[in-house]
Structures are given as C-alpha cells and as structure tokens.
Design an enzyme around this catalytic site. Structure first.
Site, PDB file in Angstrom:
ATOM      1  N   SER A 345       0.842  -1.203   0.000  1.00  0.00           N
ATOM      2  CA  SER A 345       0.000   0.000   0.000  1.00  0.00           C
ATOM      3  C   SER A 345       0.872   1.246   0.000  1.00  0.00           C
ATOM      4  CB  SER A 345      -0.916   0.013   1.224  1.00  0.00           C
ATOM      5  OG  SER A 345      -0.295   0.674   2.310  1.00  0.00           O
ATOM      6  N   ASP A 346       0.308   2.349  -0.447  1.00  0.00           N
ATOM      7  CA  ASP A 346       1.019   3.614  -0.284  1.00  0.00           C
ATOM      8  C   ASP A 346       1.027   3.968   1.209  1.00  0.00           C
ATOM      9  OD1 ASP A 346       2.467   5.894  -0.885  1.00  0.00           O
ATOM     10  OD2 ASP A 346       1.239   6.414  -2.615  1.00  0.00           O
TER      11      ASP A 346
END
Ligand SMILES: *[C@@H]1O[C@H](CO)[C@@H](O)[C@H](O)[C@H]1NC(C)=O
Ligand SMILES: *[C@@H]1O[C@H](CO)[C@@H](O)[C@H](O)[C@H]1NC(C)=O
Ligand SMILES: *[C@@H]1O[C@H](CO)[C@@H](O)[C@H](O)[C@H]1NC(C)=O
Ligand SMILES: *[C@@H]1O[C@H](CO)[C@@H](O)[C@H](O)[C@H]1NC(C)=O
Ligand SMILES: *[C@@H]1O[C@H](CO)[C@@H](O)[C@H](O)[C@H]1NC(C)=O
Ligand SMILES: *[C@@H]1O[C@H](CO)[C@@H](O)[C@H](O)[C@H]1NC(C)=O
Ligand SMILES: *[C@@H]1O[C@H](CO)[C@@H](O)[C@H](O)[C@H]1NC(C)=O
Ligand SMILES: *[C@@H]1O[C@H](CO)[C@@H](O)[C@H](O)[C@H]1NC(C)=O
Ligand SMILES: *[C@@H]1O[C@H](CO)[C@@H](O)[C@H](O)[C@H]1NC(C)=O
Ligand SMILES: *[C@@H]1O[C@H](CO)[C@@H](O)[C@H](O)[C@H]1NC(C)=O
Ligand SMILES: *[C@@H]1O[C@H](CO)[C@@H](O)[C@H](O)[C@H]1NC(C)=O
Ligand SMILES: *[C@@H]1O[C@H](CO)[C@@H](O)[C@H](O)[C@H]1NC(C)=O
Length: 639
Positions: A345-346
C-alpha cells in the site's frame, strides 16, 4: 557484500569499453574484515542454511514464526539513517500509544522492511545499513532487513516522494529519460541506480512511477514518463530489466511500480496525499489507457505494485481508495491482469500522522469514518500484502486473535515478503562493504552518464532566427537571471548587472505552481501552470531589453505562450545543473538538445480546464505537441 553483477556485465562492460574514463572506474573490492554470519554452527536452522532450496527454507521459517513475528513483516516504515553510520535514536515514531525510534521497531515490533528517507554519505549509509542488519541479528529469528528508497538520483527533494541525489549520480527526473525515447539508455539508467543502491544496501526501489500524465496539472508528473502510455510502457520494461535483471537475485533491486491503476487522472491535478486530491476521475472512460504500462510491468516481471491513494470516480469500481478496493486489488490486478507479486500500500492508509509538524489524516479516502481496525481489515481483505508507512502490528494481531482475519491470510503475504528476501540473497549476504560503497556511489563513470543525460534531455522548444547555439566572441556581454552569473564568469565570459547592457540575457525558470494548505501539501506542485501578471510583466521587461534565452524546468507542462512568443529561444529541461544548461547553449564539446517533449504543453489555462482528466492528448490547440523538440542545424564550431 557488494559484488558486480554478472547478469548485467555485458551492458556495463560495453559501456565501460566506450568510456574514456574506464580506467577510473573503481573495481568493487572484496574485503574480508566485514561482519559475517557464523556459519560454523552445526545446528544451523534449515531456513538459515544456504544449501537448502528457497521453498524448503520458507516452509521452515514460516512454521517457526509467532503471530507477532508475522505481523511485523506486513509493515514497511520510513526511517532516517543516523549520524556517522549509527542507528538514528532521535526521530520519534509514534505507534499510537508509545513514542518509538528505529531500534525498537526492529527488536520489539519485529519490523524488517524500511525505506530510508534521508541522505548521508555513501559510506555512512552503508555503515548504517550494516548496523540495522546487526540489530536484526539480535532478534529471535534473525530475519534480515530489506531497505527501500524513494527515487534519489535527480534534483527534486519532496518529503514523501523523492530525495535529492546527494552523493548518488545525478540524472534528470524520469521525465528526462522519457524525453530521450531510448530504452537502452533507460536500462543503463536503472542499472546505474541499482549498482549504487546495492553498494549501500538498498534492495527495493519505490519506482518506476508509471502514472500517465493525462491531467496536465497532475502534481507528481516529474517522476513519471509523461503522457503517452506506450512510451511509458517501453520505459518501464527497460527500467525493470535494469533494476531486477532477468530474474530477481543477489544483485537485483526489486521494483515497485506505482500508483495502480495510474494516478494521472487526478481531479484538478490535486495530489492524492490530501483530501482535496482524493478523486481520480474517469469521465472519458480511459481507465484502460492507464493500465497499458502496468500490463507491461507485470509482463516484464515487476516484483511489486503500489496502489494509488486516490479513489475512482466514474468507473464500475467502488468509490473507495484503491488500497482498500477489493474489486481492483484482487479482481483487476490479480485475477484479470494475473499479477502474482507483492502489493504494497502507499504510505499511511490507517493512521493519522504528523508530517512536518502537522497532523495529516490517514488516506482512507471514501472511508473516512471507519476505525483504524476496520481500515486494516479492509486493506487485508482487498488483497494488499504490506502496509506502507505504518507500524500498527497490534491491529493485525487483534484482528487475528479476535477471529476477524484468519492467520492463514497473514501467511499468504508473509510468505511472499520473505520469499523476496530469500531471492535477494539477504539471508545469506546481509552486509555491504562501506569502503566499496564509497567508491561505487557517484563514481566518475556513473556521474558522467548522469551529467550527459541532463544535457541530452534538453528539449529545444523555440529558436528564433537561429539564435542557438551561441558563439561567444570577444566583447559579447551576458546577463543572467535565475542563476548566479559566476557560472558564466567561470567560463571566461563577460557579464553585466543590467539587461540593457547585455547582448544576450538568460532567464532560468521553474514551472509555476500554487503552494496550498499544510506544509506537507505545499511541497506538492498543484494548481495553475501559468505565470501571473506581475511575473509576466517582469519577463517581458527582460525580453524587451535584450534577446533572451529561457530555460524552464518542466516538472509539469507549463502554460507559457507569451514566453514562446517573446523569448529569443526557449528550452525545457527535466532537472539539470546550470553547467548542463550552459554547455547546451554554447554547444560545448558538441552538447546539443536531443529531448522530445514527453507531453503536450497546453496553450492556455482555459484549455487545461476543458481537457478531460483521464484522456491523453485532448488539450485544444496545444502550444507544443508531445514529441516536439528542435535540433541545432549548425554547431558552434562551424558555420
Ligand atoms: C546455533 O544456532 C542455534 C539456532 O540459532 C542456537 O540456538 C545455538 O545457540 C547456536 N549455537 C552456538 C554454539 O552458537
Ligand atoms: C561459531 O560457532 C561455533 C559453534 O558452533 C563456535 O565454536 C565458534 O566460536 C563461533 N565463532 C564465532 C566467531 O562466533
Ligand atoms: C560524527 O563524526 C564526526 C567526525 O568524526 C565528529 O566530529 C562528530 O562529532 C560525530 N557526530 C556524532 C553525533 O557522533
Ligand atoms: C544515541 O546514539 C548516539 C550515537 O550512537 C549515542 O551516543 C547516544 O548515547 C544515543 N542516545 C540514546 C538516548 O540512546
Ligand atoms: C511523544 O512525543 C511527543 C513530542 O514529540 C509528545 O508530545 C507526546 O506526548 C509523546 N507521547 C508519548 C506517548 O510519550
Ligand atoms: C500503443 O500501442 C498499441 C499496441 O501496440 C497500439 O495499438 C496503439 O495504437 C499505440 N498507441 C499509440 C498512441 O501509439
Ligand atoms: C483542489 O484544490 C483547490 C485548492 O485547495 C481547491 O480549490 C479545489 O476545490 C480542489 N479540488 C478538489 C476536487 O477538491
Ligand atoms: C462521515 O461522518 C460525517 C459526520 O457524521 C458525515 O458528514 C460524512 O458524510 C461521513 N463521511 C463518509 C465518507 O461517510
Ligand atoms: C558532473 O557534474 C557536476 C556538476 O556540474 C560536476 O561537479 C561533476 O564534476 C561532474 N562529474 C563528472 C564525472 O563529469
Ligand atoms: C554567486 O556566486 C559567488 C561565487 O561563487 C558567490 O560569492 C555569491 O555569493 C553568489 N551569489 C548568490 C546570490 O548566490
Ligand atoms: C505572482 O507570483 C509571485 C510568486 O509566487 C508572487 O510573489 C506575487 O505576489 C504574485 N503576483 C500577483 C499579482 O499575483
Ligand atoms: C536553420 O533553421 C532555420 C530555421 O529554423 C533556417 O532559417 C536556416 O536556414 C537553417 N540553416 C541551415 C544551415 O539549415
């Protein structure tokens, strides 16, 4: 231990053979005085035994891991390298209840993935890296740490997305690589970054950023490859080959292509780190166009993919941020596109966190009212393997112990993350050689390729009455604005302090942007792309005083019809030193502009407002088209 990589040796050897500086290339040394594991222990556990195959080692390791140890693998957190090669013990990293620093993240929370977010000398980074690995050796399972980095081989220095090159070789931003349209150069570029990363122990590159810039205001355009999906696809294939090699191994750096499914169509170009930029809009129905480079990255074996912070508007998908979006992560990436690698994920999807001393909300766009635990569960349910920028291991442990997530779900991701460490050779070769790092990073050959690329990427947009290249003859006077005239004097050129006294003027600019909101947001270049009235008036005054050569940093496509009209010549660049600029202006050593625009440059802000965010090449009557770029039709040496 740093070793030159056999799989790339042909490329490097042929490049070195061409290099007049080849004799100056430092040969990485094999030293014996670096720490190494004690392999004489006859009771060596199977997963630590290099003679066994990776799947057996993985089975063995996974079978030994506690829930806490598994949870630690599922996080990657940004940390700074400490002073003088030490582990930083001043930067506070809160985990919700406690204030931690780097060491307890490894020894207590059992994290083993980090991205280093500052710059130190190459030797210090290598020493720091070894200290980190030593700390990991103190944990029960001695799982080696994987160090990642945002791009750090150019000029931009933006908290949360890029780090200025420091001692590393300095190239233009990736837009400049795209401007040269040369996959061979793109692979060499990635190979050089890889060699420098390997030397200091960075084994995971948080790039290539393959968002296609279909919205000209898109805030993170500088680190992309521009507006054309096919060009971006050809670049990402070359970069993955340069970073990873034919397959992931001891001399590879794994790649994270981002931000799936393409962060180009941002509404108004506002950046998706912030609530004002949470929407990607697909009103032109061009989602498939943005997928072209991702399909190429998957086919090329790119190891990891990072979903965009944004949420989709105008598609069949739920309007929640991509990292939480099961139909996108499991449906589109894995089932439709067949991606088998790691989805990371960012940074910061779960927890509100202070950045530059201001609390920034978690990027749970469309899910703002959910609890942290609900967010963590949704991200796992979506099919994401690792949480970026978070350390909330207790949330995962609680989700498992309360029966909301089966431990087998964690196992799926832990296995992939550990397999990557095995493939990278980290279990068996965890240390690097600080002496070698000092010699490899920024060595004369790598730095020279970077310097050359800065020059070659120059894109000549106008050249009225063939002004360029300039040939300074005796008595010619120059005036500089936007850079220090000492750069001209150092070349033996005469400078003056007023434009009207000059024969030629220089004006060095950056593409305009609006600094908005919090200190963190102000670092992201959003908003209008044109100069305001007072800036335009000041430019015109200069243009009316003397023939002016303008040089503008294109980290987004500037809207500058008045400059194209009034300047004697106009260059675009994508990250270049003043010396690179002047070498091109004066055709020093034959340097000339070779770049072709990687995007359309709109002719007005009205045209920008009217184009559709997800549609490429739809700005009406562009000032300069994608692919535009003049050449010199004479040189400074003859005619
Ligand atoms: C050998 O390795 C095992 C497993 O890590 C450890 O328990 C044991 O103490 C080691 N023995 C020695 C002599 O280092
Ligand atoms: C390595 O382990 C063996 C026992 O397996 C021990 O006798 C030896 O002293 C250790 N060497 C070092 C340098 O720790
Ligand atoms: C770092 O090293 C330099 C040079 O050896 C020394 O002067 C300085 O005090 C050191 N700083 C710290 C915090 O250890
Ligand atoms: C922090 O690290 C420095 C350098 O290693 C050390 O001198 C200092 O004692 C450490 N401080 C704490 C609080 O651990
Ligand atoms: C953590 O440090 C900050 C200052 O950086 C302080 O305001 C806060 O109270 C500390 N929190 C805890 C739990 O110690
Ligand atoms: C991009 O490549 C595809 C497949 O090769 C091709 O069909 C398409 O026309 C290309 N688009 C552009 C804009 O070149
Ligand atoms: C983008 O940011 C600007 C300035 O903060 C704001 O006026 C605009 O509404 C934002 N766009 C969206 C879609 O929120
Ligand atoms: C979150 O809650 C607030 C206040 O209850 C409400 O106004 C808002 O629409 C909610 N947001 C979402 C995304 O559900
Ligand atoms: C690269 O350019 C920088 C800045 O102009 C210069 O200091 C450096 O010496 C150059 N390096 C090489 C190897 O050409
Ligand atoms: C310009 O460069 C000179 C010489 O390097 C330096 O003394 C001067 O301070 C610089 N001026 C500015 C405004 O940076
Ligand atoms: C134009 O922009 C400059 C630089 O951002 C700013 O200092 C100036 O106040 C602006 N002028 C007008 C008229 O908006
Ligand atoms: C160079 O290009 C200019 C127009 O850009 C043209 O007028 C001139 O004749 C050209 N010169 C040569 C030698 O081709």
């Amino acid at each position: 231990m740093y070793t030159p990589s056999p799989s790339w040796s042909n490329l490097l050897i042929s490049a070195l053979a061409l290099s007049p500086l080849a004799s100056a290339i430092p040969q990485p040394e094999t030293t014996t005085n670096i720490p190494s594991q004690n392999t004489t222990n006859s009771t060596l556990l199977p997963y630590l035994d290099p003679s066994l195959c990776i799947s057996d080692r993985l089975d063995d390791l996974l079978s030994r891991m506690t829930l806490e140890e598994k949870a630690g693998q599922l996080f990657i957190k940004q940390i700074p390298a400490g002073i003088n090669g030490t582990i930083d013990n001043t930067t506070i990293i809160p985990d919700g209840t406690r204030n931690l620093t780097t060491a307890p993240l490894i020894t207590e929370k059992l994290l083993s993935h980090f991205n280093v977010n500052n710059a130190r000398s190459a030797r210090q980074m290598a020493e720091w890296h070894n200290e980190i690995q030593n700390l990991a050796l103190q944990t029960r399972l001695k799982i080696p740490v994987t160090i990642a980095s945002d791009p750090r081989h150019a000029f931009a220095d933006t908290v949360g997305s890029s780090i200025a090159s420091g001692q590393f070789s300095k190239f233009p931003e990736s837009l400049g690589i795209a401007a040269l349209r040369d996959p061979v150069l793109a692979e060499l570029y990635a190979t050089i970054i890889r060699e420098e990363y390997l030397a200091v122990g960075i084994r995971n590159a948080l790039q290539p950023q393959i968002d296609v810039v279909t919205e000209p205001r898109m805030a993170r355009s500088g680190q992309t490859f521009g507006e054309d999906a096919n060009l971006t696809a050809s670049m990402v294939v070359a970069l993955i080959k340069g970073f990873q090699g034919e397959e992931l191994g001891l001399n590879s750096v794994s790649t994270v292509t981002k931000h799936f499914p393409g962060a180009g169509p941002s509404r108004n170009g506002n950046d998706s780190h912030f609530a004002t930029g949470k929407d990607n809009t697909y009103f032109g129905d061009f989602l498939d166009y943005h997928l072209i480079p991702f399909k190429a990255a998957i086919a090329a074996g790119g190891r990891q993919i990072m979903p965009s912070y944004a949420r989709p508007i105008g598609t069949k998908y739920p309007e929640v941020a991509f990292g939480f979006n099961k139909p996108v992560i499991t449906g589109l990436i894995r089932e439709e596109l067949g991606f088998k690698g790691i989805v990371v994920s960012d940074w910061g999807l779960i927890t509100d966190q202070a950045i530059l001393n201001v609390i920034e909300p978690a990027r749970a766009w469309g899910l703002e009212n959910t609890t942290e635990s609900e967010r963590a569960k949704m991200v796992l349910d979506a099919g994401v393997d690792q949480f970026g920028g978070e350390i909330r291991t207790e949330l995962l442990i609680q989700l498992v112990t309360s029966g909301q997530i089966p431990e087998s779900r964690l196992d799926i991701s832990v296995r992939k993350l550990l397999e990557e460490k095995f493939l990278l050779g980290l279990f068996d070769h965890r240390f690097v050689d600080p002496e070698a790092a000092e010699k490899v990073v920024g060595n004369a050959y790598f730095a020279r390729i970077g310097n050359e690329t800065q020059r070659r990427a120059y894109t000549l947009l106008t050249n009225q009455i063939n002004t360029l290249p300039l040939r300074p003859t005796d008595g010619v006077k120059f005036y500089a604005r936007g850079f220090n005239s000492s750069y001209l004097e150092a070349r033996g050129l005469q400078t003056v302090d007023q434009p009207y006294k000059a024969d030629f003027c220089f004006l060095r600019l950056s593409t305009p942007y609006e600094a908005r909101g919090s200190p963190f947001r102000q670092r992201y270049h959003e908003g209008r792309l044109d100069f305001n009235t007072s800036q335009k008036a000041s430019h015109s005054e200069l243009f009316n005083s003397c023939p002016t050569i303008v040089d503008i940093l294109l980290d987004r496509p500037a809207v500058i019809p008045e400059i194209a009209q009034e300047a004697a010549a106009l260059f675009g660049h994508y990250g270049a030193s003043v010396d690179a600029f002047l070498d091109v202006v004066f055709n020093v050593d034959g340097w000339k502009p070779e770049g072709k625009l990687p995007f359309d440059m709109p002719s007005s802000m009205e045209a920008v407002d009217e184009q559709v965010a997800d549609v490429p090449f739809d700005t009406e009557d562009p000032l300069f088209r994608f692919g535009h770029g003049l050449s010199y039709n004479r040189t400074a040496l003859c005619g």
